[in-house]
Design a protein around this motif. Structure first.
Motif, PDB file in Angstrom:
ATOM      1  N   ALA A 153      -1.544 133.072  29.240  1.00 41.09           N
ATOM      2  CA  ALA A 153      -2.501 131.989  29.007  1.00 41.09           C
ATOM      3  C   ALA A 153      -2.147 130.807  29.897  1.00 41.09           C
ATOM      4  O   ALA A 153      -0.984 130.583  30.229  1.00 41.09           O
ATOM      5  N   TYR A 154      -3.183 130.070  30.280  1.00 42.17           N
ATOM      6  CA  TYR A 154      -3.030 128.932  31.179  1.00 42.17           C
ATOM      7  C   TYR A 154      -3.565 127.685  30.507  1.00 42.17           C
ATOM      8  O   TYR A 154      -4.527 127.748  29.745  1.00 42.17           O
ATOM      9  N   ASN A 155      -2.982 126.534  30.835  1.00 41.54           N
ATOM     10  CA  ASN A 155      -3.499 125.301  30.273  1.00 41.54           C
ATOM     11  C   ASN A 155      -4.666 124.790  31.122  1.00 41.54           C
ATOM     12  O   ASN A 155      -4.964 125.337  32.190  1.00 41.54           O
ATOM     13  N   VAL A 156      -5.324 123.767  30.647  1.00 39.18           N
ATOM     14  CA  VAL A 156      -6.531 123.243  31.295  1.00 39.18           C
ATOM     15  C   VAL A 156      -6.235 122.785  32.723  1.00 39.18           C
ATOM     16  O   VAL A 156      -7.005 123.074  33.646  1.00 39.18           O
ATOM     17  N   LYS A 157      -5.121 122.120  32.916  1.00 34.11           N
ATOM     18  CA  LYS A 157      -4.774 121.615  34.248  1.00 34.11           C
ATOM     19  C   LYS A 157      -4.579 122.756  35.242  1.00 34.11           C
ATOM     20  O   LYS A 157      -5.036 122.684  36.391  1.00 34.11           O
ATOM     21  N   GLU A 158      -3.940 123.831  34.809  1.00 30.37           N
ATOM     22  CA  GLU A 158      -3.715 124.981  35.692  1.00 30.37           C
ATOM     23  C   GLU A 158      -5.034 125.641  36.097  1.00 30.37           C
ATOM     24  O   GLU A 158      -5.216 126.018  37.257  1.00 30.37           O
TER      25      GLU A 158
END
Length: 64
Positions: A9-14
């Motif tokens: 999973a990736y965060n919004v910034k990534e």
């Protein structure tokens, strides 16, 4: 990026950096249901599978 078992999973910034869009656009897509995200604490995370599903929905057949 976080890994939970087989899930990445990736965060919004990534996501914003990877697709050259703003973090606000990523959050908008989550709120509109275009991207499936989950909020943990103060941050949203988007599973790699959700990104693939979103990309599949926006791909257009190439005209020859």
């Amino acid at each position: 990026m976080i890994k939970l078992g087989d899930t990445t999973a990736y965060n919004v910034k990534e996501i914003a950096q990877a697709f050259n869009i703003s973090t606000q656009t990523v959050l908008k897509y989550i709120k509109e249901g275009k991207l499936k995200g989950a909020k943990f604490g103060k941050s949203y995370y988007i599973a790699e599978q959700s990104i693939k599903e979103y990309l599949d929905t926006i791909q257009q057949p190439v005209k020859q």
